[in-house]
Scaffold this motif. Structure first.
Motif, PDB file in Angstrom:
ATOM      1  N   GLY A   1       0.831  -1.194   0.000  1.00 29.22           N
ATOM      2  CA  GLY A   1       0.000   0.000   0.000  1.00 29.22           C
ATOM      3  C   GLY A   1       0.872   1.253   0.000  1.00 29.22           C
ATOM      4  N   GLU A   2       2.189   1.048   0.142  1.00 26.17           N
ATOM      5  CA  GLU A   2       3.099   2.203   0.098  1.00 26.17           C
ATOM      6  C   GLU A   2       4.016   2.076  -1.114  1.00 26.17           C
ATOM      7  OE1 GLU A   2       4.883   3.730   3.735  1.00 26.17           O
ATOM      8  OE2 GLU A   2       3.777   2.161   4.792  1.00 26.17           O
ATOM      9  N   GLU A   3       3.367   1.787  -2.239  1.00 23.56           N
ATOM     10  CA  GLU A   3       4.147   1.569  -3.459  1.00 23.56           C
ATOM     11  C   GLU A   3       5.025   2.765  -3.777  1.00 23.56           C
ATOM     12  OE1 GLU A   3       0.819   1.200  -3.456  1.00 23.56           O
ATOM     13  OE2 GLU A   3       0.486  -0.952  -3.784  1.00 23.56           O
ATOM     14  N   ALA A   4       4.465   3.966  -3.567  1.00 22.89           N
ATOM     15  CA  ALA A   4       5.186   5.181  -3.953  1.00 22.89           C
ATOM     16  C   ALA A   4       6.533   5.262  -3.221  1.00 22.89           C
ATOM     17  CB  ALA A   4       4.346   6.410  -3.661  1.00 22.89           C
ATOM     18  N   ALA A   5       6.497   4.993  -1.905  1.00 26.72           N
ATOM     19  CA  ALA A   5       7.722   5.080  -1.116  1.00 26.72           C
ATOM     20  C   ALA A   5       8.727   4.019  -1.556  1.00 26.72           C
ATOM     21  CB  ALA A   5       7.390   4.907   0.364  1.00 26.72           C
ATOM     22  N   LEU A   6       8.213   2.858  -1.844  1.00 30.60           N
ATOM     23  CA  LEU A   6       9.080   1.761  -2.276  1.00 30.60           C
ATOM     24  C   LEU A   6       9.767   2.115  -3.604  1.00 30.60           C
ATOM     25  CD1 LEU A   6       9.854  -1.191  -1.578  1.00 30.60           C
ATOM     26  CD2 LEU A   6       8.031  -1.910  -3.112  1.00 30.60           C
ATOM     27  N   LEU A   7       8.961   2.687  -4.520  1.00 31.58           N
ATOM     28  CA  LEU A   7       9.513   3.024  -5.829  1.00 31.58           C
ATOM     29  C   LEU A   7      10.519   4.169  -5.720  1.00 31.58           C
ATOM     30  CD1 LEU A   7       6.292   2.682  -8.035  1.00 31.58           C
ATOM     31  CD2 LEU A   7       8.128   1.020  -7.705  1.00 31.58           C
ATOM     32  N   GLU A   8      10.290   5.043  -4.766  1.00 39.27           N
ATOM     33  CA  GLU A   8      11.214   6.158  -4.551  1.00 39.27           C
ATOM     34  C   GLU A   8      12.580   5.625  -4.101  1.00 39.27           C
ATOM     35  OE1 GLU A   8      10.749   9.279  -5.189  1.00 39.27           O
ATOM     36  OE2 GLU A   8      12.670   9.977  -4.354  1.00 39.27           O
ATOM     37  N   GLU A   9      12.549   4.704  -3.147  1.00 34.34           N
ATOM     38  CA  GLU A   9      13.799   4.128  -2.663  1.00 34.34           C
ATOM     39  C   GLU A   9      14.533   3.393  -3.790  1.00 34.34           C
ATOM     40  OE1 GLU A   9      14.392   2.354   1.334  1.00 34.34           O
ATOM     41  OE2 GLU A   9      14.331   0.507   0.177  1.00 34.34           O
ATOM     42  N   MET A  10      13.724   2.692  -4.572  1.00 34.66           N
ATOM     43  CA  MET A  10      14.287   1.970  -5.702  1.00 34.66           C
ATOM     44  C   MET A  10      15.016   2.943  -6.621  1.00 34.66           C
ATOM     45  SD  MET A  10      12.028  -0.110  -8.442  1.00 34.66           S
ATOM     46  CE  MET A  10      11.777   1.024  -9.774  1.00 34.66           C
TER      47      MET A  10
ATOM     48  N   ALA B   1       0.709 -11.510 -13.856  1.00 32.54           N
ATOM     49  CA  ALA B   1       0.714 -11.784 -15.303  1.00 32.54           C
ATOM     50  C   ALA B   1      -0.188 -10.792 -16.025  1.00 32.54           C
ATOM     51  CB  ALA B   1       0.269 -13.218 -15.573  1.00 32.54           C
ATOM     52  N   ALA B   2      -1.312 -10.444 -15.377  1.00 38.82           N
ATOM     53  CA  ALA B   2      -2.268  -9.524 -16.014  1.00 38.82           C
ATOM     54  C   ALA B   2      -1.675  -8.132 -16.208  1.00 38.82           C
ATOM     55  CB  ALA B   2      -3.541  -9.440 -15.178  1.00 38.82           C
ATOM     56  N   THR B   3      -0.629  -7.784 -15.458  1.00 37.49           N
ATOM     57  CA  THR B   3      -0.017  -6.468 -15.641  1.00 37.49           C
ATOM     58  C   THR B   3       0.927  -6.467 -16.844  1.00 37.49           C
ATOM     59  OG1 THR B   3       1.963  -6.925 -14.332  1.00 37.49           O
ATOM     60  CG2 THR B   3       0.030  -6.120 -13.138  1.00 37.49           C
ATOM     61  N   GLY B   4       1.229  -7.629 -17.352  1.00 38.15           N
ATOM     62  CA  GLY B   4       2.155  -7.714 -18.484  1.00 38.15           C
ATOM     63  C   GLY B   4       3.604  -7.792 -18.032  1.00 38.15           C
ATOM     64  N   ALA B   5       3.836  -7.761 -16.735  1.00 37.02           N
ATOM     65  CA  ALA B   5       5.205  -7.846 -16.226  1.00 37.02           C
ATOM     66  C   ALA B   5       5.744  -9.269 -16.410  1.00 37.02           C
ATOM     67  CB  ALA B   5       5.228  -7.483 -14.747  1.00 37.02           C
TER      68      ALA B   5
ATOM     69  N   LYS C   1       2.335  -0.845 -10.984  1.00 34.68           N
ATOM     70  CA  LYS C   1       3.079   0.412 -10.779  1.00 34.68           C
ATOM     71  C   LYS C   1       4.569   0.202 -11.047  1.00 34.68           C
ATOM     72  CE  LYS C   1      -0.061   2.959  -7.917  1.00 34.68           C
ATOM     73  NZ  LYS C   1      -0.842   2.353  -6.820  1.00 34.68           N
ATOM     74  N   PHE C   2       5.068  -0.905 -10.554  1.00 36.45           N
ATOM     75  CA  PHE C   2       6.481  -1.228 -10.762  1.00 36.45           C
ATOM     76  C   PHE C   2       6.772  -1.390 -12.252  1.00 36.45           C
ATOM     77  CE2 PHE C   2       9.587  -4.708 -11.395  1.00 36.45           C
ATOM     78  CZ  PHE C   2      10.716  -4.090 -10.884  1.00 36.45           C
ATOM     79  N   ASN C   3       5.849  -2.071 -12.927  1.00 38.38           N
ATOM     80  CA  ASN C   3       6.038  -2.343 -14.348  1.00 38.38           C
ATOM     81  C   ASN C   3       6.062  -1.053 -15.155  1.00 38.38           C
ATOM     82  OD1 ASN C   3       6.454  -4.365 -16.278  1.00 38.38           O
ATOM     83  ND2 ASN C   3       4.352  -4.151 -16.997  1.00 38.38           N
ATOM     84  N   GLN C   4       5.271  -0.076 -14.716  1.00 36.50           N
ATOM     85  CA  GLN C   4       5.281   1.221 -15.408  1.00 36.50           C
ATOM     86  C   GLN C   4       6.552   2.002 -15.084  1.00 36.50           C
ATOM     87  OE1 GLN C   4       1.602   2.922 -14.077  1.00 36.50           O
ATOM     88  NE2 GLN C   4       0.429   1.356 -15.199  1.00 36.50           N
ATOM     89  N   ALA C   5       7.026   1.852 -13.845  1.00 30.86           N
ATOM     90  CA  ALA C   5       8.163   2.668 -13.399  1.00 30.86           C
ATOM     91  C   ALA C   5       9.495   2.155 -13.924  1.00 30.86           C
ATOM     92  CB  ALA C   5       8.201   2.722 -11.873  1.00 30.86           C
ATOM     93  N   SER C   6       9.597   0.864 -14.200  1.00 25.73           N
ATOM     94  CA  SER C   6      10.896   0.294 -14.532  1.00 25.73           C
ATOM     95  C   SER C   6      10.859  -0.516 -15.822  1.00 25.73           C
ATOM     96  CB  SER C   6      11.368  -0.601 -13.387  1.00 25.73           C
ATOM     97  OG  SER C   6      12.526  -1.285 -13.775  1.00 25.73           O
ATOM     98  N   LYS C   7      11.586  -0.020 -16.801  1.00 28.78           N
ATOM     99  CA  LYS C   7      11.631  -0.717 -18.090  1.00 28.78           C
ATOM    100  C   LYS C   7      12.422  -2.014 -17.985  1.00 28.78           C
ATOM    101  CE  LYS C   7      11.693   3.031 -21.452  1.00 28.78           C
ATOM    102  NZ  LYS C   7      12.464   4.030 -20.715  1.00 28.78           N
ATOM    103  N   ILE C   8      13.339  -2.058 -17.035  1.00 31.85           N
ATOM    104  CA  ILE C   8      14.175  -3.256 -16.934  1.00 31.85           C
ATOM    105  C   ILE C   8      13.718  -4.103 -15.750  1.00 31.85           C
ATOM    106  CG2 ILE C   8      16.227  -2.357 -18.064  1.00 31.85           C
ATOM    107  CD1 ILE C   8      17.230  -1.651 -15.212  1.00 31.85           C
ATOM    108  N   GLY C   9      12.446  -3.982 -15.423  1.00 31.71           N
ATOM    109  CA  GLY C   9      11.940  -4.658 -14.246  1.00 31.71           C
ATOM    110  C   GLY C   9      11.447  -6.070 -14.518  1.00 31.71           C
ATOM    111  N   THR C  10      11.791  -6.956 -13.601  1.00 34.57           N
ATOM    112  CA  THR C  10      11.238  -8.305 -13.647  1.00 34.57           C
ATOM    113  C   THR C  10      10.691  -8.615 -12.257  1.00 34.57           C
ATOM    114  OG1 THR C  10      13.385  -9.221 -13.070  1.00 34.57           O
ATOM    115  CG2 THR C  10      12.841  -9.135 -15.408  1.00 34.57           C
TER     116      THR C  10
END
Ligand code: GDP
Ligand code: MG
Length: 444
Positions: free
Chosen positions: A193-202, A261-265, A232-241
């Motif tokens: 639920g704190e995706e934003a903070a996680l993505l920021e750290e990333m 899988a439904a996110t396309g990641a 959200k991760f899939n949108q934020a990171s092109k090299i994300g798996t």
């Protein structure tokens, strides 16, 4: 749970209730299993509707039993649900290769870092681990223990609080030491639920070390909720798996998998236990084959491939009869191989369009016994390509050579050639009759 599906498949394939009833029961069981594995209810119903639609609109290929064909459809559609034909690329396309693990605390990042290091070490890569979790007191020791267990060096700075600095220095050190794969473990203190903070750290660590791949580690027990995080991760990171852990310990694994899988990641691995080797490359088709029962699925897929070969052969025969192609011993060879499993040769003729009504085919003469087939295959294996394509060049001395080479008698070789000639004559006859019928039809 998804484990029930294996039994349901078995029961479906071997059960004695009517086909329609069995299909209905199976679909109900499938829905129940997927929903209790936390797969989104809408997805489940769209899946079973798709299956029902295909049942209505498609026909099982000749020689495939309806029940097997049904399971093949289930296998296809379930594979799509879990990511389709996506085959994750796990071997890096460049060296050195830096992988950074991110994810919520407790999901299994550190364990997975060790598992990945072990996976790549076994594949022959020189691997280094970097421990950049500065928040959890024993985080570095945990990673060091794993590293010791598998003989992989671990970089860490006990007491240091600057995670970005540690990551940077660790990667640099291992690059200097010519390590081929470097895996960076991070902290990820944030809850779901704190995706934003996680993505920021990333982002911060990402900027410092510029990894080749960022891998989000997700705990399977969050089920469908994995969707938000993964998309959200899939949108934020092109090299994300993505790696989904704890597939072993939860009923919700199906939900996490299908949601991601439904996110396309790209789901790269799944974690299936606490032990260092409990990590599997995730391949949707293989995964589904396993939950449906590998043995049954493989048998069905093999049969379908055979039927495809058979169809190819049938087309060739149609060409020969319509005058577009020529029958060679090579065709006879392919036919024998296919027919070994499919049934008597005469069936092939009966399947040809328009031939069935043309009257009797010398059926008995076209039947070939198993023993004879074995001999003939051996004989044809001893022939040259030239002989297979032009059987008319096979004279007495060639026959002798072929018999010797195949461990058979000259009589056997003769018999095969007679069989070939009989087929030729039959085809001529069929051609003639076809013309007659066409002439007849042309008058109307
Ligand atoms: P981190 O906080 O993300 O680094 O998570 P850890 O690697 O410390 O793992 C947290 C807990 O999950 C540990 O007890 C691990 O043994 C456990 N764990 C990790 N992966 C798996 C898995 O695939 N299956 C099971 N059953 N447990 C796992
Ligand atoms: Mg950790």
């Amino acid at each position: 749970m998804l484990d029930n599906l294996r039994d349901a498949v078995r029961k479906f394939l071997t059960g004695s209730s009517s086909y329609d009833k069995a299909v209905e029961d199976f679909i109900k069981e499938l829905q129940k299993s997927l929903i209790s594995a936390d797969v989104n209810v809408k997805l489940v119903f769209s899946l079973t509707n798709k299956i029902k639609e295909r049942l209505k609109n498609e026909k099982p290929p000749t020689y495939i039993e309806r029940r097997e064909w049904f399971i093949k459809i289930v296998y296809d559609e379930l594979s799509n649900l879990f990511g389709g034909d996506k085959e994750p690329k796990v071997i890096p396309d460049k060296i050195p290769y830096v992988i950074m693990l991110v994810g919520v605390q407790g999901t299994g990042k550190t364990t997975t870092a060790g598992k990945l290091a072990y996976f790549y070490k076994k594949k022959g890569f020189k691997v280094g681990l970097v421990g950049a979790d500065v928040y959890r007191p024993a985080a570095l020791e945990q990673l060091q223990q794993l590293g010791e267990q598998i003989g992989v060096p671990v970089y860490g700075e006990p007491g240091e609080k600057d995670a970005v600095g540690i990551a940077k220095r660790g990667v640099e050190k291992f690059l200097n030491e010519k390590m081929e794969i470097i895996i960076v473990d991070t902290a990820g203190r944030h809850g779901y639920g704190e995706e934003a903070a996680l993505l920021e750290e990333m982002k911060n660590i990402y900027e410092a070390i510029k990894p080749d791949e960022v891998t989000l580690v997700i705990d399977a027990s969050i089920g469908q909720k994995a969707y938000d995080l993964a998309s959200k991760f899939n949108q934020a990171s092109k090299i994300g798996t993505i790696i989904i852990t704890k597939m072993d310990g939860t009923a919700k694994g199906g939900g996490a998998l299908s949601a991601v899988a439904a996110t396309g990641a790209t789901i790269k691995f799944i974690g299936t236990g606490e032990k260092i080797d409990e990590l599997e490359v995730f391949n949707p088709r293989r995964f589904v084959a396993r939950i449906l029962g590998m043995g049954d699925i493989e048998t069905i897929l093999e049969k379908i491939k055979e039927v495809e070969n058979y169809d190819k052969m049938q087309k060739k025969m149609e060409e020969v009869i319509s005058g577009k192609g020529k029958l060679t011993l090579r065709d006879v060879y392919n036919q024998l191989i296919a027919l070994r499993k499919m049934g008597p040769l005469s069936k092939l003729f009966q399947l040809l369009p328009g031939i069935g009504m043309l009257g009797q085919i010398p059926e008995d003469q076209l039947k070939v016994g198993e023993e004879k087939m074995r001999k003939w295959l051996a004989i044809m294996n001893s022939m040259t390509y030239e002989e297979l394509d032009n059987p008319s060049i096979i004279d007495k001395s060639r026959m002798r050579r072929i018999a010797l080479g195949s461990g058979t008698e000259i009589e056997d070789v003769k018999e095969l050639i007679e069989h070939y000639n009989l087929m030729q004559r039959t085809i001529k006859m069929l051609k003639r009759r076809k013309k007659d019928v066409e002439k007849l039809l042309g008058q109307f």
